[in-house]
Design a protein around this motif. Structure first.
Motif, PDB file in Angstrom:
ATOM      1  N   TRP A  56       0.829  -1.207   0.000  1.00 51.57           N
ATOM      2  CA  TRP A  56       0.000   0.000   0.000  1.00 51.57           C
ATOM      3  C   TRP A  56       0.865   1.260   0.000  1.00 51.57           C
ATOM      4  O   TRP A  56       0.630   2.190  -0.776  1.00 51.57           O
ATOM      5  CB  TRP A  56      -0.922  -0.018   1.219  1.00 51.57           C
ATOM      6  CG  TRP A  56      -1.527   1.308   1.534  1.00 51.57           C
ATOM      7  CD1 TRP A  56      -2.348   2.048   0.714  1.00 51.57           C
ATOM      8  CD2 TRP A  56      -1.365   2.075   2.734  1.00 51.57           C
ATOM      9  NE1 TRP A  56      -2.697   3.225   1.341  1.00 51.57           N
ATOM     10  CE2 TRP A  56      -2.107   3.260   2.569  1.00 51.57           C
ATOM     11  CE3 TRP A  56      -0.680   1.853   3.917  1.00 51.57           C
ATOM     12  CZ2 TRP A  56      -2.164   4.236   3.578  1.00 51.57           C
ATOM     13  CZ3 TRP A  56      -0.741   2.819   4.905  1.00 51.57           C
ATOM     14  CH2 TRP A  56      -1.471   3.984   4.725  1.00 51.57           C
ATOM     15  N   CYS A  61      -1.357  -0.868  -4.267  1.00 47.11           N
ATOM     16  CA  CYS A  61      -2.756  -1.188  -4.031  1.00 47.11           C
ATOM     17  C   CYS A  61      -3.328  -0.146  -3.085  1.00 47.11           C
ATOM     18  O   CYS A  61      -2.580   0.626  -2.469  1.00 47.11           O
ATOM     19  CB  CYS A  61      -2.920  -2.600  -3.431  1.00 47.11           C
ATOM     20  SG  CYS A  61      -2.152  -2.798  -1.804  1.00 47.11           S
ATOM     21  N   SER A  62      -4.638  -0.115  -2.980  1.00 46.14           N
ATOM     22  CA  SER A  62      -5.276   0.815  -2.049  1.00 46.14           C
ATOM     23  C   SER A  62      -5.196   0.256  -0.631  1.00 46.14           C
ATOM     24  O   SER A  62      -4.880  -0.929  -0.422  1.00 46.14           O
ATOM     25  CB  SER A  62      -6.732   1.039  -2.436  1.00 46.14           C
ATOM     26  OG  SER A  62      -7.495  -0.140  -2.184  1.00 46.14           O
ATOM     27  N   GLN A  64      -7.696  -0.354   1.307  1.00 46.18           N
ATOM     28  CA  GLN A  64      -8.712  -1.395   1.439  1.00 46.18           C
ATOM     29  C   GLN A  64      -8.283  -2.687   0.737  1.00 46.18           C
ATOM     30  O   GLN A  64      -8.530  -3.788   1.243  1.00 46.18           O
ATOM     31  CB  GLN A  64     -10.046  -0.915   0.870  1.00 46.18           C
ATOM     32  CG  GLN A  64     -11.237  -1.796   1.208  1.00 46.18           C
ATOM     33  CD  GLN A  64     -11.558  -1.815   2.693  1.00 46.18           C
ATOM     34  OE1 GLN A  64     -11.090  -0.977   3.452  1.00 46.18           O
ATOM     35  NE2 GLN A  64     -12.348  -2.774   3.124  1.00 46.18           N
ATOM     36  N   GLU A  65      -7.613  -2.558  -0.405  1.00 43.96           N
ATOM     37  CA  GLU A  65      -7.157  -3.747  -1.125  1.00 43.96           C
ATOM     38  C   GLU A  65      -6.109  -4.515  -0.329  1.00 43.96           C
ATOM     39  O   GLU A  65      -6.121  -5.754  -0.301  1.00 43.96           O
ATOM     40  CB  GLU A  65      -6.590  -3.351  -2.489  1.00 43.96           C
ATOM     41  CG  GLU A  65      -7.666  -2.965  -3.487  1.00 43.96           C
ATOM     42  CD  GLU A  65      -7.096  -2.318  -4.734  1.00 43.96           C
ATOM     43  OE1 GLU A  65      -7.823  -2.249  -5.746  1.00 43.96           O
ATOM     44  OE2 GLU A  65      -5.923  -1.856  -4.706  1.00 43.96           O
ATOM     45  N   GLU A 150       0.165   9.791   4.189  1.00 42.43           N
ATOM     46  CA  GLU A 150      -0.970  10.355   3.461  1.00 42.43           C
ATOM     47  C   GLU A 150      -1.002  11.877   3.513  1.00 42.43           C
ATOM     48  O   GLU A 150      -1.614  12.512   2.652  1.00 42.43           O
ATOM     49  CB  GLU A 150      -2.273   9.779   4.014  1.00 42.43           C
ATOM     50  CG  GLU A 150      -2.450   8.304   3.697  1.00 42.43           C
ATOM     51  CD  GLU A 150      -3.786   7.766   4.167  1.00 42.43           C
ATOM     52  OE1 GLU A 150      -4.648   7.511   3.313  1.00 42.43           O
ATOM     53  OE2 GLU A 150      -3.965   7.607   5.396  1.00 42.43           O
TER      54      GLU A 150
END
Length: 226
Positions: A56, A61-62, A64-65, A150
């Motif tokens: 991530w 990937c996200s 959530q993924e 983030e």
């Protein structure tokens, strides 16, 4: 001169391992009652954490993924049926995890003793969850700034930009900041930027990397800073 302190969160201020171990054990007990490898699941889940979080953080990937990937991998390892709704299954784990959030007993007193300095949290988790953790353990007031990749331009520890960005968020130069954490990226990671660091070895079993101070409790941090 040290003018600011950055704390890692999980394993430093919040007992992440205890909360995660209890949550994933409870989740498997509900999903597959009587599973013969119930005692193994905390270690398996902990082992999956790093690789999928790294995916991530690398933008592969996200958030959530990566959670879905982790649950799939755990189910494969344990030979249990994959939940039909992985997001709902993870939400069940996450709620159990939230219920276990607790600060280490030495955290609040140490933070209070350092109140004259600029304080913040530098953590590699998701922004919303990490902010929620700091609030839940009662430290959002004294700590204030919670910084993750983030909000630092996509840079996570051990990227040098994570440390320099975090120092800038405190209004300080890296050499004016001390980072306190329990893993290598918190200790040796910031050194190239000029930021100093302290190894928090809560179990008291590991030597600090050469040239870095080591403490076994946050109670010792204010004296070390002074």
């Amino acid at each position: 001169m040290i003018k600011g302190i950055l704390f890692d969160l999980d394993g430093t201020l919040l007992d992440h391992r205890a909360a995660a171990d209890a949550a994933i054990t409870g989740w498997l007990s509900a999903h597959s009652p009587g599973h013969p490898r119930l005692a193994d699941v905390p270690g398996l889940w902990a082992g999956l954490e790093g690789p999928y979080l790294a995916m991530w953080q690398a933008g592969e990937c996200s958030l959530q993924e990566q959670r879905r990937h982790r649950l799939r991998a755990l189910c494969r390892e344990l030979l249990v049926d994959e939940p039909g709704d992985l997001d709902a299954a993870y939400a069940d784990f996450a709620e159990r995890y939230r219920q276990g959030w607790a600060a280490y007993p030495d955290a609040a007193e140490a933070v209070a003793a350092l109140s004259g300095l600029a304080l913040g949290v530098l953590t590699n988790g998701g922004q919303r969850m990490q902010e929620a953790k700091v609030h839940a353990i009662g430290l959002s007031g004294p700590l204030g700034t919670v910084l993750t990749g983030e909000v630092l331009g996509g840079f996570f520890k051990p990227s040098p930009a994570a440390y320099t960005g975090a120092a800038a968020a405190l209004g300080l130069a890296p050499e004016e900041v001390l980072l306190v954490g329990d893993v290598d990226k918190d200790v040796t990671g910031p050194a190239p930027t000029g930021m100093r660091s302290v190894w928090l070895d809560r179990l008291g079993v590991e030597p600090a990397p050469p040239g870095f101070p080591r403490i076994t409790t946050l109670t010792d941090l204010p004296g070390l800073v002074r």
